[in-house]
Design a protein around this motif. Structure first.
Motif, short mmCIF file in Angstrom:
data_model
loop_
_atom_site.label_atom_id
_atom_site.label_comp_id
_atom_site.label_asym_id
_atom_site.label_seq_id
_atom_site.Cartn_x
_atom_site.Cartn_y
_atom_site.Cartn_z
N PRO A 27 -47.12 67.73 72.00
CA PRO A 27 -47.69 68.27 70.93
C PRO A 27 -47.55 67.57 69.92
N LEU A 28 -46.27 66.84 69.47
CA LEU A 28 -46.17 66.20 68.25
C LEU A 28 -46.62 64.81 68.24
N LEU A 29 -46.43 64.13 69.52
CA LEU A 29 -47.21 62.69 69.51
C LEU A 29 -48.70 62.92 69.27
N VAL A 30 -49.46 63.93 70.04
CA VAL A 30 -50.77 64.31 69.99
C VAL A 30 -51.21 64.58 68.32
N THR A 31 -50.35 65.24 67.81
CA THR A 31 -50.90 65.48 66.24
C THR A 31 -50.63 64.46 65.46
N VAL A 32 -49.52 63.51 65.78
CA VAL A 32 -49.27 62.44 64.84
C VAL A 32 -50.50 61.32 65.12
N VAL A 33 -50.67 61.03 66.17
CA VAL A 33 -51.84 60.13 66.51
C VAL A 33 -53.04 60.53 65.99
N ALA A 34 -53.39 61.86 65.82
CA ALA A 34 -54.55 62.26 65.54
C ALA A 34 -54.84 62.28 64.06
N LEU A 35 -53.53 62.58 63.35
CA LEU A 35 -53.33 62.37 61.99
C LEU A 35 -53.68 60.96 61.47
N ALA A 36 -53.15 59.93 62.18
CA ALA A 36 -53.39 58.58 62.04
C ALA A 36 -54.91 58.13 62.30
N ALA A 37 -55.53 58.81 63.38
CA ALA A 37 -56.98 58.68 63.73
C ALA A 37 -57.96 59.13 62.61
N SER A 38 -57.48 60.09 61.95
CA SER A 38 -58.30 60.66 61.05
C SER A 38 -58.51 59.84 59.87
N PHE A 39 -57.92 58.63 59.57
CA PHE A 39 -57.83 57.74 58.47
C PHE A 39 -58.99 56.62 58.94
N LEU A 40 -59.29 56.59 60.45
CA LEU A 40 -60.15 55.37 60.69
C LEU A 40 -61.67 55.88 60.19
N PRO A 41 -62.38 54.80 59.80
CA PRO A 41 -63.65 55.38 59.25
C PRO A 41 -64.73 55.61 60.18
N PHE A 42 -64.41 55.10 61.69
CA PHE A 42 -65.50 55.44 62.50
C PHE A 42 -65.19 56.55 63.38
N ILE A 43 -64.11 57.23 63.00
CA ILE A 43 -63.88 58.50 63.72
C ILE A 43 -64.75 59.68 62.83
N PRO A 44 -65.74 60.32 63.64
CA PRO A 44 -66.53 61.54 62.92
C PRO A 44 -65.50 62.62 62.93
N GLU A 45 -65.95 63.59 61.77
CA GLU A 45 -65.14 64.71 61.56
C GLU A 45 -65.67 65.79 62.41
N LEU A 46 -64.62 66.39 63.12
CA LEU A 46 -64.87 67.40 64.10
C LEU A 46 -64.83 68.73 63.41
N GLU A 47 -66.06 69.29 63.35
CA GLU A 47 -66.19 70.84 62.75
C GLU A 47 -66.46 71.80 63.67
N ILE A 48 -65.72 72.61 63.84
CA ILE A 48 -65.86 73.80 64.75
C ILE A 48 -65.45 75.21 64.02
N ASP A 49 -66.21 76.18 64.38
CA ASP A 49 -66.14 77.42 63.38
C ASP A 49 -64.89 77.90 64.04
N GLY A 50 -64.16 78.54 62.96
CA GLY A 50 -62.95 79.33 63.48
C GLY A 50 -63.21 80.41 64.32
N HIS A 51 -63.99 81.01 64.19
CA HIS A 51 -64.42 82.17 65.12
C HIS A 51 -64.37 81.75 66.59
N VAL A 52 -65.18 80.52 66.74
CA VAL A 52 -65.62 80.01 68.02
C VAL A 52 -64.07 79.52 68.55
N LEU A 53 -63.33 78.72 67.79
CA LEU A 53 -62.15 78.24 68.25
C LEU A 53 -61.09 79.47 68.76
N LEU A 54 -61.06 80.44 67.97
CA LEU A 54 -60.36 81.73 68.54
C LEU A 54 -60.79 82.22 69.98
#
Length: 571
Positions: A27-54
């Motif tokens: 969990p920690l490694l996936v979170t850290v890598v995803a945090l770093a990846a969010s700075f990359l310009p070619f990574i699109p924003e992932l938008e999911i409705d909170g109700h759908v996620l639950l």
């Protein structure tokens, strides 16, 4: 959107696989890598409705976690679990709400309390995934896992109450208590109904693929129906998982062998996605930080984070001490009643029921012992996760919240989630090592319990074979007793080479391969019954029972596989 979601899933699973290969907390490694990846310009924003996620992610994760929890351990630790899963969540929500209201009055008190409900519950995924990797003792994992199974129900009920108040509903404290009680009752009833139906289906349908598919679908149905009826979908899924998991050893072994890898794969996929989503949220959080409010929101986030970290230990230690005092009072009352003979008299007034022994009564009146070191680990294992983020996203869509307040809720929830994951998740191994917390005691106790139950299981199996001796003699005659004796000797060694024990003699009625297979299956059934009896009598931990049951399942699988591949005799 579909391609983006696929790429996120694949990338998250790859990172989790690397973490598992290297022995790191995935969990920690996936979170850290995803945090770093969010700075990359070619990574699109992932938008999911909170109700759908639950509705999509939470039910299967909760169900899988509930399947793995020992029901016996859960029941014994229920007072501790209830204190953390209900009262600590309520306290955290109120304290965080007051702090947030003082720092940012624009939130309003209901909005601040809504934020408190969102950040109050530690996450089931985080606690289970990180705790397992760190090798926490069973007494701690039972409390953490149990807490994370029920605290979501508390926080989501509080969320609904405060969201209704924000929307203009006139609710008071008693209305909130009534909503919570109704959510608990409806959720548990719906979960038990689904659990009983699924268990009966598992007992009657011999196709493990069909049963496994139903197992994947039912958590969504239980969650949705409970929520539709005004109950807690979380408690419905948890109640169903506990019921099915407790009764799983009574089903066909092929069902257990089919669903175990199925749920392991589902857990890996969903957990990887959850933590990747948490990291990828960073871009949205940055966009929600307006330049004119960044200082206030960061101050609010820091204050809420500090409050969350401090409230937990400041509650756990006094609550534990108070519970120990109550326990001593209960034991003294029972001892006085026992000395005066009232306890034995009460036992005699309950005809037809198994009398409760003094040892069993003491177990009922006492909680599992937790040292101050154990409570230190529990106090520091309060990582937040998907429920906090999902409810924050859902709250951002509330029409009654202005843009500034909704942005503040999302940012604070994100910062608290990531900060607790990184801060507590990364420092937990050091704290465990420093305090000397390990599962060595569990291993020693498990070894003793395993040796004892194996002896009882072997004795029961041999007694079963002795009962079959007369039947065997009557059916095949004394000449085939050599075959029976060889079989019995091999069974005492827990071997399964049934094809090698047939004695070939001419002009006599010999036992067939199917006869020997039926005899061995009966022997395996008797051993399983011993394990279940020891589990139900609280003489054997449920996790140990499952390991021993898996070994017996493997024996039966080998027996069936050998029979399926055995050349058929020609006429």
């Amino acid at each position: 959107m579909d391609a983006t979601l696929f790429y996120v899933l694949v990338g998250a699973v790859v990172v989790a696989a690397i973490a598992r290969w290297r022995g790191w907390p995935a969990p920690l490694l996936v979170t850290v890598v995803a945090l770093a990846a969010s700075f990359l310009p070619f990574i699109p924003e992932l938008e999911i409705d909170g109700h759908v996620l639950l509705n999509v992610v939470l039910p299967p994760l909760l169900y899988s976690a509930a399947l793995d929890v020992s029901f016996v351990g859960f029941k014994r630790s229920l007072p501790q679990i209830r204190r953390l899963g209900i009262w600590l969540v309520l306290l955290t929500a109120v304290v965080v709400g007051l702090v947030a209201w003082l720092i940012l009055p624009a939130l309003t008190l209901p909005g601040a309390l809504l934020l408190g409900a969102i950040v109050a519950p530690p996450d089931a995924v985080s606690a289970a995934a990180i705790g397992r990797k760190l090798g926490l003792p069973r007494r701690i994992m039972t409390v953490l896992s149990g807490e994370s199974l029920i605290n979501d129900a508390t926080s989501l009920t509080l969320y609904r109450v405060f969201a209704a108040i924000i929307a203009g509903a006139a609710l008071n404290v008693w209305d909130g208590i009534w909503q919570f009680a109704l959510a608990v009752v409806i959720g548990v009833v719906v979960g038990l109904v689904f659990g009983i139906v699924l268990h009966q289906l598992r007992m009657r349908v011999a196709d493990p693929v069909v049963i496994g598919t139903f197992g994947l679908l039912v958590p969504f149905g239980a969650y949705a129906i409970a929520e539709h009826l005004g109950g807690s979908g979380v408690l419905a899924v948890v109640a169903m998982g506990l019921y099915v998991g407790f009764n799983a050893p009574r089903t066909d072994y092929t069902t257990r062998q089919q669903e175990a890898p199925l749920w392991l794969s589902a857990d890996l996929l969903l957990e990887s996605f959850v933590f990747a989503y948490i990291g990828l949220m960073f871009r949205r959080v940055l966009s929600d930080l307006g330049s004119e409010s960044v200082e206030h929101i960061l101050l609010l986030s820091g204050a809420v984070l500090l409050t969350v970290l401090l409230v937990r230990p400041l509650y756990i230690y006094p609550a534990h001490a108070f519970a120990r005092w109550q326990q001593r009072v209960r034991l003294r009352r029972w001892e006085r009643a026992s000395t005066a003979g009232r306890f034995e008299q009460k036992q005699r007034t309950r005809p037809g029921r198994q009398p409760t022994t003094a040892e069993q009564m003491k177990k009922r009146l006492t909680e599992p012992e937790l040292s101050w070191k154990d409570n230190a680990i529990i106090s520091w294992a309060g990582m937040r996760g998907v429920v906090t983020l999902a409810t924050a996203l859902a709250a951002a869509d509330l029409a009654a919240l202005d843009d500034k307040s909704s942005h503040a809720v999302v940012v604070v929830a994100f910062i608290v989630t990531v900060a607790t994951l990184m801060l507590q998740g990364l420092t937990l191994p050091f704290l465990i090592k420093k305090l000397g917390i390990a599962s060595d005691v569990d291993q020693a106790e498990d070894a003793r319990a395993t040796a004892a139950v194996r002896k009882r299981s072997r004795e029961a199996g041999m007694a079963f074979l002795e009962e079959k001796r007369d039947e065997w003699t009557a059916k095949y005659g004394p000449s085939e007793m050599k075959t029976f004796d060889v079989f019995t000797k091999r069974m005492s060694r827990v071997e399964t080479e049934t094809e090698q024990i047939q004695v070939v003699e001419e002009n006599v009625v010999r036992p067939s391969y199917d006869d020997l297979t039926a005899l061995m299956k009966g022997w395996l059934h008797v051993r399983r019954e011993v394990l279940l009896a020891e589990r139900d009598a609280d003489n054997l931990d449920e996790e140990v029972m499952r390991e021993l049951m898996a070994a017996i399942d493997a024996e039966e699988l080998a027996l069936d596989t050998r029979g399926a591949t055995r050349p058929q005799s020609r006429a």
